[in-house]
Structure formats: structure tokens, C-alpha cells
Motif scaffolding. Structure first.
Motif, PDB file in Angstrom:
ATOM      1  N   GLN A  34       0.835  -1.197   0.000  1.00  5.96           N
ATOM      2  CA  GLN A  34       0.000   0.000   0.000  1.00  5.96           C
ATOM      3  C   GLN A  34       0.870   1.247   0.000  1.00  5.96           C
ATOM      4  OE1 GLN A  34      -2.664   0.546   3.374  1.00  5.96           O
ATOM      5  NE2 GLN A  34      -4.269  -0.457   2.223  1.00  5.96           N
ATOM      6  N   ASP A  35       0.714   2.048  -1.009  1.00 10.66           N
ATOM      7  CA  ASP A  35       1.325   3.366  -1.065  1.00 10.66           C
ATOM      8  C   ASP A  35       2.818   3.360  -0.722  1.00 10.66           C
ATOM      9  OD1 ASP A  35       1.300   6.032  -1.597  1.00 10.66           O
ATOM     10  OD2 ASP A  35       0.736   6.633   0.437  1.00 10.66           O
ATOM     11  N   ILE A  36       3.541   2.552  -1.459  1.00 15.69           N
ATOM     12  CA  ILE A  36       4.998   2.495  -1.250  1.00 15.69           C
ATOM     13  C   ILE A  36       5.654   3.513  -2.182  1.00 15.69           C
ATOM     14  CG2 ILE A  36       7.073   1.063  -1.484  1.00 15.69           C
ATOM     15  CD1 ILE A  36       5.506  -0.387   0.485  1.00 15.69           C
ATOM     16  N   SER A  37       6.370   4.456  -1.599  1.00 22.06           N
ATOM     17  CA  SER A  37       7.178   5.386  -2.394  1.00 22.06           C
ATOM     18  C   SER A  37       8.599   5.326  -1.869  1.00 22.06           C
ATOM     19  CB  SER A  37       6.651   6.820  -2.287  1.00 22.06           C
ATOM     20  OG  SER A  37       5.423   6.931  -2.985  1.00 22.06           O
ATOM     21  N   LEU A  38       9.523   5.115  -2.787  1.00 18.87           N
ATOM     22  CA  LEU A  38      10.906   4.893  -2.360  1.00 18.87           C
ATOM     23  C   LEU A  38      11.840   5.226  -3.520  1.00 18.87           C
ATOM     24  CD1 LEU A  38      12.918   3.505  -0.323  1.00 18.87           C
ATOM     25  CD2 LEU A  38      12.351   1.344  -1.440  1.00 18.87           C
ATOM     26  N   THR A  39      12.842   6.015  -3.233  1.00 17.31           N
ATOM     27  CA  THR A  39      13.875   6.275  -4.236  1.00 17.31           C
ATOM     28  C   THR A  39      15.186   5.728  -3.706  1.00 17.31           C
ATOM     29  OG1 THR A  39      12.755   8.272  -4.932  1.00 17.31           O
ATOM     30  CG2 THR A  39      15.049   8.079  -5.575  1.00 17.31           C
ATOM     31  N   ILE A  40      15.881   4.980  -4.538  1.00 15.22           N
ATOM     32  CA  ILE A  40      17.183   4.429  -4.142  1.00 15.22           C
ATOM     33  C   ILE A  40      18.220   4.994  -5.101  1.00 15.22           C
ATOM     34  CG2 ILE A  40      18.521   2.330  -3.739  1.00 15.22           C
ATOM     35  CD1 ILE A  40      15.933   0.794  -3.358  1.00 15.22           C
ATOM     36  N   ALA A  41      19.281   5.549  -4.524  1.00 16.89           N
ATOM     37  CA  ALA A  41      20.317   6.173  -5.356  1.00 16.89           C
ATOM     38  C   ALA A  41      21.189   5.093  -6.007  1.00 16.89           C
ATOM     39  CB  ALA A  41      21.185   7.075  -4.487  1.00 16.89           C
ATOM     40  N   PRO A  42      21.797   5.413  -7.160  1.00 19.57           N
ATOM     41  CA  PRO A  42      22.710   4.457  -7.788  1.00 19.57           C
ATOM     42  C   PRO A  42      23.799   4.042  -6.790  1.00 19.57           C
ATOM     43  CG  PRO A  42      22.294   6.277  -9.266  1.00 19.57           C
ATOM     44  CD  PRO A  42      21.653   6.636  -7.953  1.00 19.57           C
ATOM     45  N   GLY A  43      24.011   2.751  -6.667  1.00 19.44           N
ATOM     46  CA  GLY A  43      25.073   2.256  -5.787  1.00 19.44           C
ATOM     47  C   GLY A  43      24.711   2.198  -4.320  1.00 19.44           C
ATOM     48  N   GLU A  44      23.475   2.538  -3.990  1.00 16.23           N
ATOM     49  CA  GLU A  44      23.085   2.527  -2.575  1.00 16.23           C
ATOM     50  C   GLU A  44      22.761   1.089  -2.131  1.00 16.23           C
ATOM     51  OE1 GLU A  44      20.148   4.967   0.506  1.00 16.23           O
ATOM     52  OE2 GLU A  44      19.657   4.967  -1.611  1.00 16.23           O
ATOM     53  N   PHE A  45      23.016   0.824  -0.865  1.00 12.07           N
ATOM     54  CA  PHE A  45      22.731  -0.491  -0.289  1.00 12.07           C
ATOM     55  C   PHE A  45      21.553  -0.318   0.668  1.00 12.07           C
ATOM     56  CE2 PHE A  45      25.112  -4.631   0.725  1.00 12.07           C
ATOM     57  CZ  PHE A  45      23.969  -5.260   1.193  1.00 12.07           C
ATOM     58  N   VAL A  46      20.400  -0.814   0.253  1.00  9.66           N
ATOM     59  CA  VAL A  46      19.182  -0.656   1.063  1.00  9.66           C
ATOM     60  C   VAL A  46      18.731  -2.015   1.581  1.00  9.66           C
ATOM     61  CG1 VAL A  46      16.717  -0.078   0.947  1.00  9.66           C
ATOM     62  CG2 VAL A  46      18.398   1.442  -0.091  1.00  9.66           C
ATOM     63  N   CYS A  47      18.493  -2.094   2.876  1.00 12.65           N
ATOM     64  CA  CYS A  47      17.924  -3.319   3.449  1.00 12.65           C
ATOM     65  C   CYS A  47      16.461  -3.080   3.784  1.00 12.65           C
ATOM     66  CB  CYS A  47      18.663  -3.731   4.716  1.00 12.65           C
ATOM     67  SG  CYS A  47      20.240  -4.523   4.375  1.00 12.65           S
ATOM     68  N   VAL A  48      15.649  -4.096   3.569  1.00 13.88           N
ATOM     69  CA  VAL A  48      14.221  -4.022   3.897  1.00 13.88           C
ATOM     70  C   VAL A  48      13.947  -5.006   5.032  1.00 13.88           C
ATOM     71  CG1 VAL A  48      11.868  -4.298   3.038  1.00 13.88           C
ATOM     72  CG2 VAL A  48      13.666  -3.463   1.501  1.00 13.88           C
ATOM     73  N   LEU A  49      13.424  -4.457   6.119  1.00 19.68           N
ATOM     74  CA  LEU A  49      13.078  -5.266   7.296  1.00 19.68           C
ATOM     75  C   LEU A  49      11.568  -5.232   7.462  1.00 19.68           C
ATOM     76  CD1 LEU A  49      15.346  -4.093  10.285  1.00 19.68           C
ATOM     77  CD2 LEU A  49      15.171  -6.428   9.438  1.00 19.68           C
ATOM     78  N   GLY A  50      11.005  -6.313   7.931  1.00 23.37           N
ATOM     79  CA  GLY A  50       9.569  -6.305   8.185  1.00 23.37           C
ATOM     80  C   GLY A  50       9.116  -7.660   8.653  1.00 23.37           C
ATOM     81  N   PRO A  51       7.968  -7.720   9.337  1.00 23.49           N
ATOM     82  CA  PRO A  51       7.497  -9.008   9.841  1.00 23.49           C
ATOM     83  C   PRO A  51       7.166  -9.975   8.710  1.00 23.49           C
ATOM     84  CG  PRO A  51       5.856  -7.281  10.197  1.00 23.49           C
ATOM     85  CD  PRO A  51       7.069  -6.610   9.658  1.00 23.49           C
ATOM     86  N   SER A  52       7.147 -11.254   9.021  1.00 23.14           N
ATOM     87  CA  SER A  52       6.842 -12.275   8.022  1.00 23.14           C
ATOM     88  C   SER A  52       5.454 -12.009   7.413  1.00 23.14           C
ATOM     89  CB  SER A  52       6.872 -13.650   8.694  1.00 23.14           C
ATOM     90  OG  SER A  52       6.704 -14.629   7.725  1.00 23.14           O
ATOM     91  N   GLY A  53       5.377 -12.102   6.090  1.00 25.64           N
ATOM     92  CA  GLY A  53       4.095 -11.922   5.414  1.00 25.64           C
ATOM     93  C   GLY A  53       3.721 -10.472   5.156  1.00 25.64           C
ATOM     94  N   CYS A  54       4.629  -9.538   5.432  1.00 27.13           N
ATOM     95  CA  CYS A  54       4.260  -8.118   5.293  1.00 27.13           C
ATOM     96  C   CYS A  54       4.352  -7.639   3.848  1.00 27.13           C
ATOM     97  CB  CYS A  54       5.121  -7.237   6.194  1.00 27.13           C
ATOM     98  SG  CYS A  54       6.788  -6.970   5.583  1.00 27.13           S
TER      99      CYS A  54
END
Ligand SMILES: Nc1ncnc2c1ncn2[C@@H]1O[C@H](COP(=O)(O)OP(=O)(O)OP(=O)(O)O)[C@@H](O)[C@H]1O
Ligand SMILES: [Mg+2]
Length: 280
Positions: free
Chosen positions: A29-49
Motif C-alpha cells: 500500500q502506497d509504497i514510495s521509495l527512491t534508491i540512489a545508484p550504488g546505494e545499499f538498502v535493506c528491507v526489514l519487516g514481519p513475516s508476510g508483510c
């Protein structure tokens, strides 16, 4: 354009529904995200999210319901070698030698045998497996198989590497070694990485930025920018700033507990926090 300028990810107001008919539901729902070139992004969240769903949208495996997903300004319409995928379990061909597994993507592109072997050897060197080029996957440990998997993906020069709990099946010691290796490899090739994990320590050790998602339907509830200097040493996990951020993330993932405010963070901790949407 240098390769370091490739790999910008733009996700705008993404809604993604899954399931059929009456079973259909909002997975993201309503995910907005910009990732820069070469950036290391981790996504954390509960199981099934919806973490793997988000990765699936970026990989081009799942159609978006609303909003947009772009890499370097180009809408994602389906899978492409530009976006390399690494899952928890490797996808190597058991009947091919390590060298041929790594070189396979280049073979599909019609690149000469000589060149693809030369590049596969380089990749194997990068992941510390030069001596295992002639081995078969079954004769390697789980950590080594995942290293081959990473080499297999990187040989295609992806703009973005999408990793879904890639070290989730490994024992704790091997996992730490793999995290260090991944950071070393990333320092050399500097591709954009989106890395999904359940493991807060792993996210804090690896990422430039952590995205924390809510339970289903998945929304972004917080972004943490990590200012720990690089190269990062395994002793980072014992630092007070690390521990405090860990407590904060734990509380975010378990909202029944109180969120730990980030008031006393050292300058090496998080910066640019967005709103904390839980009671403090
Ligand atoms: N193809 C599908 N059809 C219907 N529902 C699905 C489908 N794939 C996943 N789901 C459901 O969508 C939700 C999000 O799934 P997803 O796999 O993205 O979660 P996740 O955050 O990656 O979980 P985990 O941490 O356990 O891997 C879950 O409730 C899951 O049951
Ligand atoms: Mg998942």
C-alpha cells in the motif's frame, strides 16, 4: 555514463494486489521509495508483510496495480538481466561446473566461450572461489554455493541486485562471513542492492539505509539512514550506537513493545529519521 550512475530505483505510490476474486487483497500500500545508484538498502519487516512482493514488483515478476516502478527512468515491465536476483536457495544447474554456471548468462547473450570463461574466472576470483571453477555445485558448502550464485548474477552487470534473504539458510558463522564478503564485493562493483532480511543485525551491518515495513498490507513505516563508516568491521555490532539502533528496530518490529527513542545516538548512528509512527 559511468556504471556508478546506473541503478537508480524510483517507486512511486505503488499499490499491489494479490490473489484472485474474493481472495484478492492489498499486499502493498502506497509504497514510495527512491534508491540512489550504488546505494545499499535493506528491507526489514514481519513475516508476510510483503517484502518479497516488493522485490517481485522490482524484479518484474508481479504486475503493479497502481503507481510506478522504474529503474533509471525506465518502467519495469518484466524480468531483465539489469535486475539480478539472489534468493535463499541457489538456482545453479547441478549438472554444470561452477565455471559454466557463472558463465551461463553470457552464453545466453552469445558471448564467445573464451570471453565468457575469462569473465567467469574474474567473477569467481571476486567471490574467493577461483580454485573451485571445475567443481560441481553439490560439492560446495552452502556458503560457497551462494557465492557462486552472486558471481552468476554479477557477471551480467546488473544495475540493481535484488537479494531476498540470501543468507537465511546459512549457519550464523557462515552468514557473518557472507555479509563481510558481500560488502567487499559491493565496494568493488558498487551496484545498487536491495536486500531483504528478517535479521536486524544483518540489516544494520550491511545497509546505507534500512526500510522498515508494517505488517500486511505492507507500507513503509520508517527509514533509517546509517552513518556507520565503511569498511565496516564485525566489531561494529558491539558498539553502543549499533545496540541502540537494534533496540529501536526490535521495537518497531514488535509494536506491542515501546519504541526506543533515538535521543542519545552518537553521530555514527542514524541520521535523517523520518517520523516515528509509534508512541514513544
Ligand atoms: N501469489 C500469491 N497469491 C496470493 N497471496 C500471496 C501470493 N504471494 C504471497 N502472498 C501473500 O502475500 C503476503 C505477502 O507475502 P510476501 O511473500 O511478500 O511476504 P514476506 O514479507 O516476504 O514474508 P516472509 O518474511 O515470510 O518471506 C502474505 O500474506 C502472503 O501469504
Ligand atoms: Mg519473503
Amino acid at each position: 555514463m559511468s556504471t556508478e550512475q546506473y541503478g537508480k530505483v524510483d517507486i512511486r505510490q505503488l499499490q499491489l494486489q494479490l490473489g484472485e476474486g474474493k481472495q484478492r487483497f492489498d499486499a502493498l500500500q502506497d509504497i514510495s521509495l527512491t534508491i540512489a545508484p550504488g546505494e545499499f538498502v535493506c528491507v526489514l519487516g514481519p513475516s508476510g508483510c510483503g517484502k518479497s512482493t516488493l522485490l517481485g514488483a522490482l524484479a518484474g515478476h508481479l504486475p503493479v496495480s497502481e503507481g510506478s516502478v522504474q529503474v533509471d527512468g525506465i518502467p519495469v515491465k518484466g524480468p531483465h538481466l539489469d535486475r539480478g536476483l539472489v534468493f535463499q536457495h541457489h538456482t545453479l544447474f547441478p549438472w554444470k561446473r561452477v565455471l559454466d554456471n557463472v558463465a551461463f548468462g553470457l552464453k545466453m547473450q552469445g558471448i564467445s566461450r573464451r570471453e565468457r570463461y575469462a569473465r567467469a574466472h574474474e567473477m569467481l576470483q571476486l567471490v574467493g572461489l577461483a580454485d573451485f571453477a571445475q567443481s560441481y555445485p553439490a560439492h560446495l558448502s552452502g556458503g560457497m554455493q551462494q557465492r557462486v550464485e552472486i558471481a552468476r548474477v554479477l557477471i551480467n552487470h546488473p544495475r540493481v541486485m535484488l537479494m531476498d534473504e540470501p543468507f537465511g539458510a546459512l549457519d550464523a558463522q557462515t552468514r557473518l562471513k557472507m555479509q563481510e564478503l558481500l560488502l567487499e564485493v559491493w565496494a568493488r562493483i558498487h551496484t545498487t542492492i536491495m536486500f531483504i532480511t528478517h535479521d536486524i543485525d544483518e540489516a544494520l551491518f550491511l545497509a546505507d539505509r534500512i526500510i522498515v515495513m508494517s505488517p500486511r498490507p505492507g507500507r513503509i513505516i520508517e527509514e533509517l539512514r546509517l552513518e556507520f563508516p565503511r569498511p565496516r568491521s564485525p566489531t561494529l555490532v558491539t558498539s553502543p550506537a549499533f545496540t541502540e539502533l537494534k533496540r529501536h528496530c526490535l521495537a518497531l518490529l514488535h509494536p506491542e513493545t515501546r519504541v526506543v527513542p533515538l535521543s542519545r545516538l552518537s553521530p555514527l548512528g542514524a541520521a535523517n529519521l523520518t517520523e516515528i509512527q509509534f508512541a514513544i
